[in-house]
Design a protein around this motif. Structure first.
Motif, PDB file in Angstrom:
ATOM      1  N   ALA A   1      30.084  32.240 -50.314  1.00  0.00           N
ATOM      2  CA  ALA A   1      31.108  33.215 -49.930  1.00  0.00           C
ATOM      3  C   ALA A   1      30.647  34.636 -50.226  1.00  0.00           C
ATOM      4  N   LEU A   2      29.960  34.836 -51.343  1.00  0.00           N
ATOM      5  CA  LEU A   2      29.452  36.169 -51.694  1.00  0.00           C
ATOM      6  C   LEU A   2      28.399  36.634 -50.694  1.00  0.00           C
ATOM      7  N   VAL A   3      27.480  35.734 -50.336  1.00  0.00           N
ATOM      8  CA  VAL A   3      26.465  36.078 -49.333  1.00  0.00           C
ATOM      9  C   VAL A   3      27.131  36.404 -48.001  1.00  0.00           C
ATOM     10  N   LEU A   4      28.140  35.626 -47.639  1.00  0.00           N
ATOM     11  CA  LEU A   4      28.845  35.861 -46.373  1.00  0.00           C
ATOM     12  C   LEU A   4      29.512  37.229 -46.362  1.00  0.00           C
ATOM     13  N   ALA A   5      30.047  37.649 -47.495  1.00  0.00           N
ATOM     14  CA  ALA A   5      30.737  38.945 -47.569  1.00  0.00           C
ATOM     15  C   ALA A   5      29.777  40.112 -47.396  1.00  0.00           C
ATOM     16  N   TYR A   6      28.556  39.979 -47.876  1.00  0.00           N
ATOM     17  CA  TYR A   6      27.578  41.078 -47.808  1.00  0.00           C
ATOM     18  C   TYR A   6      26.384  40.708 -46.926  1.00  0.00           C
ATOM     19  N   ALA A   7      26.616  39.835 -45.960  1.00  0.00           N
ATOM     20  CA  ALA A   7      25.513  39.294 -45.161  1.00  0.00           C
ATOM     21  C   ALA A   7      24.743  40.374 -44.417  1.00  0.00           C
ATOM     22  N   GLY A   8      25.435  41.343 -43.842  1.00  0.00           N
ATOM     23  CA  GLY A   8      24.768  42.384 -43.058  1.00  0.00           C
ATOM     24  C   GLY A   8      23.775  43.173 -43.885  1.00  0.00           C
ATOM     25  N   ARG A   9      24.182  43.618 -45.064  1.00  0.00           N
ATOM     26  CA  ARG A   9      23.291  44.395 -45.937  1.00  0.00           C
ATOM     27  C   ARG A   9      22.114  43.551 -46.409  1.00  0.00           C
ATOM     28  N   ILE A  10      22.422  42.316 -46.810  1.00  0.00           N
ATOM     29  CA  ILE A  10      21.350  41.440 -47.299  1.00  0.00           C
ATOM     30  C   ILE A  10      20.334  41.173 -46.197  1.00  0.00           C
ATOM     31  N   ASP A  11      20.823  40.901 -44.988  1.00  0.00           N
ATOM     32  CA  ASP A  11      19.934  40.576 -43.878  1.00  0.00           C
ATOM     33  C   ASP A  11      18.999  41.731 -43.545  1.00  0.00           C
ATOM     34  N   LEU A  12      19.538  42.947 -43.477  1.00  0.00           N
ATOM     35  CA  LEU A  12      18.702  44.106 -43.149  1.00  0.00           C
ATOM     36  C   LEU A  12      17.680  44.360 -44.246  1.00  0.00           C
ATOM     37  N   ARG A  13      18.074  44.190 -45.502  1.00  0.00           N
ATOM     38  CA  ARG A  13      17.132  44.395 -46.604  1.00  0.00           C
ATOM     39  C   ARG A  13      15.999  43.368 -46.552  1.00  0.00           C
ATOM     40  N   LEU A  14      16.329  42.125 -46.243  1.00  0.00           N
ATOM     41  CA  LEU A  14      15.295  41.098 -46.142  1.00  0.00           C
ATOM     42  C   LEU A  14      14.383  41.339 -44.944  1.00  0.00           C
ATOM     43  N   ARG A  15      14.937  41.827 -43.828  1.00  0.00           N
ATOM     44  CA  ARG A  15      14.103  42.183 -42.676  1.00  0.00           C
ATOM     45  C   ARG A  15      13.118  43.283 -43.062  1.00  0.00           C
ATOM     46  N   ASP A  16      13.577  44.235 -43.844  1.00  0.00           N
ATOM     47  CA  ASP A  16      12.701  45.323 -44.279  1.00  0.00           C
ATOM     48  C   ASP A  16      11.551  44.782 -45.125  1.00  0.00           C
ATOM     49  N   LEU A  17      11.835  43.820 -45.982  1.00  0.00           N
ATOM     50  CA  LEU A  17      10.782  43.211 -46.786  1.00  0.00           C
ATOM     51  C   LEU A  17       9.825  42.394 -45.910  1.00  0.00           C
ATOM     52  N   GLU A  18      10.365  41.740 -44.888  1.00  0.00           N
ATOM     53  CA  GLU A  18       9.544  40.932 -43.994  1.00  0.00           C
ATOM     54  C   GLU A  18       8.541  41.785 -43.229  1.00  0.00           C
ATOM     55  N   TRP A  19       8.894  43.009 -42.871  1.00  0.00           N
ATOM     56  CA  TRP A  19       8.051  43.847 -42.030  1.00  0.00           C
ATOM     57  C   TRP A  19       7.259  44.888 -42.831  1.00  0.00           C
ATOM     58  N   ARG A  20       7.260  44.786 -44.150  1.00  0.00           N
ATOM     59  CA  ARG A  20       6.506  45.754 -44.930  1.00  0.00           C
ATOM     60  C   ARG A  20       5.028  45.693 -44.562  1.00  0.00           C
ATOM     61  N   PRO A  21       4.283  46.792 -44.590  1.00  0.00           N
ATOM     62  CA  PRO A  21       4.664  48.103 -45.123  1.00  0.00           C
ATOM     63  C   PRO A  21       5.468  48.968 -44.148  1.00  0.00           C
ATOM     64  N   LEU A  22       5.835  48.440 -42.977  1.00  0.00           N
ATOM     65  CA  LEU A  22       6.678  49.190 -42.061  1.00  0.00           C
ATOM     66  C   LEU A  22       8.101  49.233 -42.597  1.00  0.00           C
ATOM     67  N   HIS A  23       8.845  50.237 -42.155  1.00  0.00           N
ATOM     68  CA  HIS A  23      10.229  50.386 -42.603  1.00  0.00           C
ATOM     69  C   HIS A  23      11.165  50.033 -41.452  1.00  0.00           C
ATOM     70  N   VAL A  24      12.014  49.031 -41.649  1.00  0.00           N
ATOM     71  CA  VAL A  24      12.946  48.586 -40.615  1.00  0.00           C
ATOM     72  C   VAL A  24      14.183  49.472 -40.637  1.00  0.00           C
ATOM     73  N   VAL A  25      14.491  50.052 -39.476  1.00  0.00           N
ATOM     74  CA  VAL A  25      15.690  50.889 -39.363  1.00  0.00           C
ATOM     75  C   VAL A  25      16.807  50.174 -38.613  1.00  0.00           C
ATOM     76  N   ALA A  26      16.476  49.121 -37.872  1.00  0.00           N
ATOM     77  CA  ALA A  26      17.500  48.365 -37.150  1.00  0.00           C
ATOM     78  C   ALA A  26      16.997  46.957 -36.875  1.00  0.00           C
ATOM     79  N   SER A  27      17.915  46.000 -36.953  1.00  0.00           N
ATOM     80  CA  SER A  27      17.614  44.608 -36.611  1.00  0.00           C
ATOM     81  C   SER A  27      18.846  44.019 -35.950  1.00  0.00           C
ATOM     82  N   VAL A  28      18.676  43.534 -34.723  1.00  0.00           N
ATOM     83  CA  VAL A  28      19.803  43.013 -33.943  1.00  0.00           C
ATOM     84  C   VAL A  28      19.421  41.654 -33.386  1.00  0.00           C
ATOM     85  N   ASP A  29      20.310  40.681 -33.537  1.00  0.00           N
ATOM     86  CA  ASP A  29      20.120  39.364 -32.928  1.00  0.00           C
ATOM     87  C   ASP A  29      21.059  39.240 -31.739  1.00  0.00           C
TER      88      ASP A  29
END
Length: 756
Positions: free
Chosen positions: A212-240
């Motif tokens: 439930a906690l992950v679901l509540a903050y899913a958007g922020r968590i997802d974007l932060r993880l995308r940023d880590l996935e694409w390092r050293p590039l910086h992710v400014v947007a991710s859309v599915d």
């Protein structure tokens, strides 16, 4: 557990949770593997072999204390499902830079890291639920659990495809799946002893709270993880979206746009935009109407409008999110805006060309390299035939092939030759312009004059450019470079034309990628020598070894060989056919990212209904006739899919998109019906004389999954890259025919149960 209804409910929750996790992880790995659809087969194979290993590992579960053990497995699986997405995104940048393909060995390694822990637990849960129901239910439990699991999978697939995948980001979807796991643990714990129920309830509550906690903050968590996935590039947007994942990264004032992990274009990138557009337009004496397929947000539209004769530019973009993000992060003016007619077409470029009544002077394919089937379908003879009908007299098609380095190797020459051989029957005249980006141009009119008019036309039209100038063009027009390229391609003139049924260009693109790695070189050599006869022999040998090993491992001896072979054939064929349907859907419709869920839903729902409603009857009727009937169905199944695909690709203009969607869903459901029937009959045959139903069920399920995993590996790395869709389907059918002959011989010699 009070009755069989509760057992079905628990199995359905398992299926729902399993499918949610599977779809999310397959999509995450598809992004990690830069959109190469054949890697779906690898991921599903790792998934299924891990489930089989989980089944084998759980053989020791006993009915005593099983409540707590099954609940603990659900809690662990729910926790791991949240962790798996994080593992994939953290591991990807450690293996290769963002946007680059992984080696075959690393592909398997990342697939194993990404799915194996959860899949092992799902396999253990299947056996655990059988043990769980043994003491409280009568009758055949394997079809009950198998069917309930499939029904839950079908429900999850429908919800995912129709709503959830577009309404939530991946972390939100994963958290929803974990909630189902927590609910299953609570259901199981209802009938547990009080002491064990209390301890298990704490774990279930912790899982539900975390999800439930992950679901509540899913958007922020997802974007932060995308940023880590694409390092050293910086992710400014991710859309599915239903078409794929779109990521925008930022570096030194540039914005890179990635579609499902593959670089689509960069803003600003004037050299790409200029070279993509100006060379084909300069070949034409007076282009007025231009069609651009792909790259709409990269600046190609503005470059096309620099030609004074151009009156109208249409550009087709599959995913509206790409244009929205390009508007947000790109400089103004890339879409034109000087008063001339510019029209954006949202949809699939191939479908647009097939349906439009518009006629063009120049069609430019700017969709990127054919490293995926989604892109390759814009480089086939079927697409070129459609493009030819959309061109005015004397019009031309232009596309590019990346050729880094001074030498054109055999594989790159084969790739170009497959394109040339696909273009010539439609257009008659094909011209190659050498360089690090090789331009391939085709027309019904001679192109030689246009080639030597490139420099004068650039001056006559007064086009202001940063890179494309007379010196650049003079280098491209070097007779020595042109002769080297023509000679290299001529040596591979016997290469088959690129087509939907046999994606030769795609196979060469994969070979070029694979040869960068030690593990890929061996695979490339095998693929280059793998013909239809060799493929059948290879698949038959693997099947024989797998059946023999499993018969020894489960101590079933000769009597188990025939049903084990049928189970292997069931898993192999249903897996191959499911992947085949996904690939055919991708080629026909242009996107499968969201439709993964609906195809899985159709397959699993049909499988579940067949196993649940008809499982007992099929189990009772298990015998020689039933085995031969289901074996015959397995022979026909891949051939049916290949025939339907071929008819769709060669029908003009073809049925509406919704009708095609329904047709592929029906094919997936047919695969589910045949798969469930074959599994039930073969597992019931195997259970005759077995020590226990749970042991026979685990052996049957494991054998089915072994066959499915072998299908995934061979489909992804060998059969389809080497043979294409139609020949690969025929090879699978031929192997199944051999299994059918074995069943006819073995069951014909065996005495009936009554005689024994």
């Amino acid at each position: 557990m009070d009755n069989k209804r509760d057992l079905v409910a628990a199995a359905a929750l398992l299926g729902t949770f399993e499918t949610v996790s599977q779809v999310v992880l397959v999509r995450e790995l598809l992004i990690a593997f830069t959109g190469n659809e054949l890697t779906m087969a690898i991921v599903l194979s790792v998934w299924l072999i891990s489930v089989a290993a989980g089944c084998a590992a759980a053989r020791g579960i006993t009915p005593r204390g099983v409540h707590a053990r099954v609940a603990a497995l659900f809690i662990m699986a729910g926790t791991f499902s949240l962790v798996q997405v994080i593992l994939i995104r953290l591991a990807r940048p450690a293996l290769a830079p963002a946007g680059e393909l992984l080696s075959p060995a690393l592909t398997v390694a990342l697939a194993a890291l990404g799915v194996a822990p959860c899949a092992l637990l799902f396999g253990a849960l299947f056996v655990g639920l059988i043990r769980y129901g043994e003491a409280r239910s009568s009758g055949s439990l394997v079809p009950t659990v198998y069917g309930g699991e499939a029904l839950g999978s079908g429900f999850a697939g429908a919800v995912l495809s129709l709503w959830l995948l577009e309404a939530a980001d991946p972390m939100g979807v994963t958290a929803a799946g974990a909630l189902f796991a927590g609910a299953a643990a609570v259901l199981v714990l209802r009938s547990a002893p009080a002491g064990r129920r209390r301890a298990g309830s704490v774990g279930a509550a912790a899982l539900l709270a975390s999800a439930a906690l992950v679901l509540a903050y899913a958007g922020r968590i997802d974007l932060r993880l995308r940023d880590l996935e694409w390092r050293p590039l910086h992710v400014v947007a991710s859309v599915d979206t239903k078409y794929g994942n779109v990521v925008v990264t930022e570096r030194d004032g540039l914005h890179d746009f990635y579609r499902t992990g593959s670089l689509a274009f960069t803003i600003p990138d004037p050299m790409y935009a200029e070279e993509t557009v100006h060379i084909p337009l300069l070949y034409h004496p007076g282009p007025r109407r231009v069609l651009l397929i792909g790259g709409g947000g990269s600046g190609v539209v503005a470059e096309a409008l620099k030609h004074p004769s151009v009156e109208r530019v249409d550009f087709v973009e599959l995913d509206p999110a790409v244009l929205t993000l390009a508007e947000r992060y790109g400089p103004p003016g890339r879409m034109g805006g000087d008063g001339r007619d510019v029209r954006a077409v949202l949809g699939d470029g191939r479908s647009y060309v097939a349906a439009t009544d518009e006629k063009y002077d120049v069609i430019i394919v700017a969709a990127g390299p054919p490293i995926s089937l989604q892109v390759n379908r814009l480089y086939t003879e079927e697409f070129f035939a459609l493009a030819g009908r959309a061109l005015l007299q004397g019009g031309l098609v232009g596309l590019t092939v990346e050729a880094p380095g001074a030498r054109v190797g055999d594989d790159l020459a084969g790739l170009i030759s497959s394109l040339v051989n696909a273009l010539k029957p439609v257009f008659g005249h094909v011209e190659l312009l050498p360089g690090e980006t090789i331009h391939v141009l085709a027309s019904d009119a001679p192109l030689a004059e246009g080639k030597y008019r490139l420099i004068p036309r650039l001056a006559e039209r007064g086009i202001e450019t940063a890179y494309i100038n007379e010196f650049f063009l003079a280098d491209r027009l070097s007779p020595l470079r042109a002769d080297q390229l023509d000679r290299a391609v001529a040596l591979r003139a016997d290469v088959a034309p690129n087509s939907d049924a046999r994606p030769v260009t795609f196979s060469y693109a994969l070979t070029i990628w694979a040869k960068h790695f030690r593990s890929g070189k061996a695979l490339a050599r095998v693929v280059s020598h793998l013909g239809p006869a060799a493929a059948v022999a290879m698949l038959a040998a693997i099947a024989a070894v797998a059946v023999a090993v499993c018969a020894l491992a489960w101590r079933l001896g000769r009597r188990g060989a025939a049903p084990l072979a049928a189970l292997y054939s069931t898993g192999f064929t249903t897996m191959f056919t499911t992947v085949l349907i996904m690939l055919c859907f991708q080629i026909t419709r242009g996107y499968v990212y969201t439709r993964l869920a609906v195809i899985i839903a159709a397959f699993m729902t049909a499988l579940g209904l067949t196993a649940t409603l008809g499982g007992r009857r099929l189990a009772r009727s298990a015998g020689r006739a039933a085995l031969l009937l289901t074996g015959t169905a397995l022979v026909c199944l891949p051939v049916i899919v290949a025939v339907v695909f071929a008819r769709l690709q060669h029908s003009a203009p073809g049925p509406p998109g919704a009708a095609v969607d329904v047709l592929y869903v029906v094919l997936a459901a047919l695969a589910g019906v045949i798969g469930a029937g074959a599994f039930t009959v073969a597992s019931a045959s195997l259970a005759k004389g077995a020590a226990s139903e749970a042991s026979a069920g685990a052996a049957a399920y494991s054998m089915d999954l072994v066959g499915a995993s072998v299908a995934g590996f061979t489909t992804g790395f060998l059969t389809i890259p080497a043979l294409g869709i139609t020949a690969a389907a025929l090879a699978v059918a031929a192997v199944n025919l051999g299994v059918l002959c074995l069943l006819a011989f073995a069951t014909g010699r065996s005495p009936s149960p009554a005689a024994r």
